[in-house]
Enzyme design. Structure first.
Site, PDB file in Angstrom:
ATOM      1  N   HIS A 155      23.354  45.197  45.761  1.00  0.00           N
ATOM      2  CA  HIS A 155      24.129  43.956  45.888  1.00  0.00           C
ATOM      3  C   HIS A 155      25.151  44.028  47.022  1.00  0.00           C
ATOM      4  O   HIS A 155      25.655  43.003  47.460  1.00  0.00           O
ATOM      5  CB  HIS A 155      24.842  43.658  44.572  1.00  0.00           C
ATOM      6  N   ASP A 364      30.964  41.788  52.969  1.00  0.00           N
ATOM      7  CA  ASP A 364      30.470  41.457  51.632  1.00  0.00           C
ATOM      8  C   ASP A 364      28.951  41.457  51.645  1.00  0.00           C
ATOM      9  O   ASP A 364      28.348  40.998  52.621  1.00  0.00           O
ATOM     10  CB  ASP A 364      30.979  40.062  51.213  1.00  0.00           C
TER      11      ASP A 364
HETATM   12  P1  ADP Z   1      31.713  40.269  43.791  1.00  0.00           P
HETATM   13  O1  ADP Z   1      30.359  40.490  43.204  1.00  0.00           O
HETATM   14  O2  ADP Z   1      32.092  41.258  44.861  1.00  0.00           O
HETATM   15  O3  ADP Z   1      32.798  40.133  42.780  1.00  0.00           O
HETATM   16  P2  ADP Z   1      30.764  37.579  44.480  1.00  0.00           P
HETATM   17  O4  ADP Z   1      31.477  36.470  45.172  1.00  0.00           O
HETATM   18  O5  ADP Z   1      29.407  37.854  44.986  1.00  0.00           O
HETATM   19  O6  ADP Z   1      31.695  38.867  44.565  1.00  0.00           O
HETATM   20  O7  ADP Z   1      30.625  37.250  42.939  1.00  0.00           O
HETATM   21  C1  ADP Z   1      31.743  36.927  42.159  1.00  0.00           C
HETATM   22  C2  ADP Z   1      31.268  36.170  40.925  1.00  0.00           C
HETATM   23  O8  ADP Z   1      32.260  36.277  39.917  1.00  0.00           O
HETATM   24  C3  ADP Z   1      31.064  34.691  41.181  1.00  0.00           C
HETATM   25  O9  ADP Z   1      29.965  34.232  40.448  1.00  0.00           O
HETATM   26  C4  ADP Z   1      32.370  34.073  40.686  1.00  0.00           C
HETATM   27  O10 ADP Z   1      32.230  32.760  40.198  1.00  0.00           O
HETATM   28  C5  ADP Z   1      32.784  35.019  39.581  1.00  0.00           C
HETATM   29  N1  ADP Z   1      34.250  35.120  39.539  1.00  0.00           N
HETATM   30  C6  ADP Z   1      35.049  35.508  40.532  1.00  0.00           C
HETATM   31  N2  ADP Z   1      36.348  35.437  40.165  1.00  0.00           N
HETATM   32  C7  ADP Z   1      36.361  34.989  38.918  1.00  0.00           C
HETATM   33  C8  ADP Z   1      37.404  34.664  37.984  1.00  0.00           C
HETATM   34  N3  ADP Z   1      38.688  34.765  38.307  1.00  0.00           N
HETATM   35  N4  ADP Z   1      37.033  34.231  36.768  1.00  0.00           N
HETATM   36  C9  ADP Z   1      35.726  34.101  36.450  1.00  0.00           C
HETATM   37  N5  ADP Z   1      34.706  34.354  37.298  1.00  0.00           N
HETATM   38  C10 ADP Z   1      35.009  34.790  38.514  1.00  0.00           C
END
Ligand code: ADP
Length: 469
Positions: A155, A364
């Site tokens: 990922h 990312d």
């Molecule tokens: P990573 O996998 O590095 O955290 P991504 O942007 O690929 O970054 O995925 C993050 C996921 O987590 C997204 O689906 C997002 O909606 C969810 N997410 C991020 N922050 C929050 C939060 N504060 N509360 C709930 N879900 C979150």
């Protein structure tokens, strides 16, 4: 259809709707669609050898979880996975910290996963391992004579060999990956880094077809499978949530000011200090934006066991305090910094209410927030996405306003531009990005990866070799 065995470091609890992290969101959608077992760590540590997995069934998905010894976990997870591999994969070597005991625990925990998973496997299963915590898993399963097709999806970005070779034992990482039948990456540039890495250390034997390679005596598929999102799901959630009491209160609090939103785990790879500074630069250089825009950054803390994560938290608190102190008016606070998680549905409502989505990671793998932000918009009056050129998502979402996250003045300029972008341009960019999101949604991603894995099984049944996935 074969039974799917998904394996990841952490098995997410699907019952609370607050799942954070791209892996959890993507994988749950895949398992619910096809049914199967999700195997991994359940979130608890123990002392010594853990007991057999606890299995809970919910609908079509069985969740099989194990405990991990406390010291092993510290070294495998905080030490090797998040202290070595994570910074390496994100090209952030200033956060890289290696100790030999980390590497040894990493391999032992992967062996533990293989040992505990082995008795749950059936002959027709396909196994799909996820992310950088589990690179040695296929090798450990092969040692236990598991012959099922095993796929791996990374990922996060795969680093160029000149960065990867910072890691003592990096040749083993490359070799372990070749034990998988299908190795999936987020972008074509990650695939190139992997193949170049194999070639530079002398492991690559031949290219058998566009996506098929031979290295370390094994044949495998290595290709880009950019992860998608559940587009109709996000649209539905955002339409509903925009009318919810929480989102309404937030909108009332804006008093018709435009909202800029950022949503990220609190992680140094997300470029949050640079983003805060870019917003400060905007307010300083474009005085007409003062009092007109509110920047809301949602950043729940993660990996509190790693020192760098405590530091970034303190830095952001200082920065937001300074910026608010410098620019706030009695009736306007420029930055709202929220150190907590929200339900996904509220998040989608916040995205829909925003005029600008600010997604500026320093590096990312993909960045699902960028994709969710676009899908959550009202097509008649969509917000604009500002996206880092160093996020995997930029390969697909090229109709976003693309920025270099290190260029503070450039990001400030992009915010100014997005804040003044005319409706027709916003609509056109949104239409273009939605086309891409629909084409490669979460279902297409799962189908493509599992299709590649199924091709391996069928070929093995026929005893031949595949030239292309
Ligand atoms: P990573 O996998 O590095 O955290 P991504 O942007 O690929 O970054 O995925 C993050 C996921 O987590 C997204 O689906 C997002 O909606 C969810 N997410 C991020 N922050 C929050 C939060 N504060 N509360 C709930 N879900 C979150």
């Amino acid at each position: 259809m074969s039974r799917l065995i998904a394996v990841s470091n952490r098995v997410a609890d699907s019952s609370n709707g607050k799942t954070a992290g791209g892996l959890a969101v993507g994988l749950l959608a895949a398992l619910r669609k096809q049914g199967g077992v999700w195997f991994g760590w359940g979130g608890r540590t123990c002392h010594g050898e853990p007991t057999d997995p606890t299995v809970i069934r919910r609908g079509k998905v069985s969740y099989a979880t194990i405990d991990i010894d406390e010291v092993e976990f510290e070294n495998y997870y905080n030490g090797y996975s998040n202290g070595c591999l994570w910074p390496l994969c994100h090209y952030m070597l200033n956060f890289f910290h290696y100790e030999r005991c980390f590497g040894r625990a990493y391999v032992r925990v992967n062996a533990l996963f293989a040992r505990k998973l082995r008795p749950l496997l059936q002959v027709d299963d396909v196994i799909w391992a996820h992310d950088y915590h589990l690179i040695p898993l296929a090798g450990e399963l092969r040692k236990a004579e598991v012959e099922n097709p095993i796929g791996f999806f990374l990922h996060v970005p795969f680093p160029n060999i000149d960065v990867l070779r910072t890691l003592p034992g990096h040749r083993l990482i490359l070799e372990m990956l070749t034990r998988y039948d299908v190795i999936g990456f987020q972008t074509t540039s990650d695939v190139r880094s992997f193949i170049e890495g194999l070639s530079r250390v002398g492991f690559l034997e031949s290219r058998l077809g566009h996506d098929r390679f031979r290295a370390c005596g094994r044949e495998f598929t290595a290709a880009a499978f950019p992860i998608g999102i559940d587009v109709p799901g996000v649209i539905q959630m955002s339409e509903r949530a925009v009318g919810s009491a929480t989102v309404k209160r937030m909108r009332d609090g804006l008093v018709s000011r435009d909202l800029i939103t950022g949503v990220d785990r609190l992680d140094y790879s997300k470029g949050l200090p640079e983003r805060f500074r870019a917003f400060e630069e905007l307010l300083a250089s474009y005085p007409d934006t003062r009092g007109r825009l509110v920047f809301m950054q949602i950043a729940p803390p993660t990996r509190g066991g790693v020192r760098a994560y405590q530091d970034i938290r303190a830095e952001l608190e200082r920065l937001s305090g300074n910026i608010n102190g410098r620019f706030a008016e009695p009736d306007w606070v420029p930055i709202r910094y929220l150190n907590r998680g929200f339900s996904r549905s509220i998040l989608m409502g916040i995205f829909r209410a925003a005029r600008i989505g600010l997604v500026t990671p320093l590096r990312d793998g993909m960045n699902l927030v960028a994709k969710e932000f676009v899908a959550a918009q009202d097509p008649d009056d969509p917000g604009a996405l500002i996206l880092s050129s160093l996020a995997g998502a930029a390969e697909e979402l090229d109709a976003a306003v693309i920025v270099n996250p290190y260029d503070i003045e450039g990001v400030a300029e992009a915010i100014q531009r997005a804040a003044n972008m005319r409706l027709a341009e916003r609509q056109e960019r949104h239409r273009s990005m939605m086309g891409q999101l629909r084409l490669n949604d979460i279902g297409a991603w799962t189908d493509r990866f599992l299709g590649a894995l199924e091709a391996v099984r069928q070929q093995e049944c026929r005893g031949g070799s595949i030239t292309d996935a």
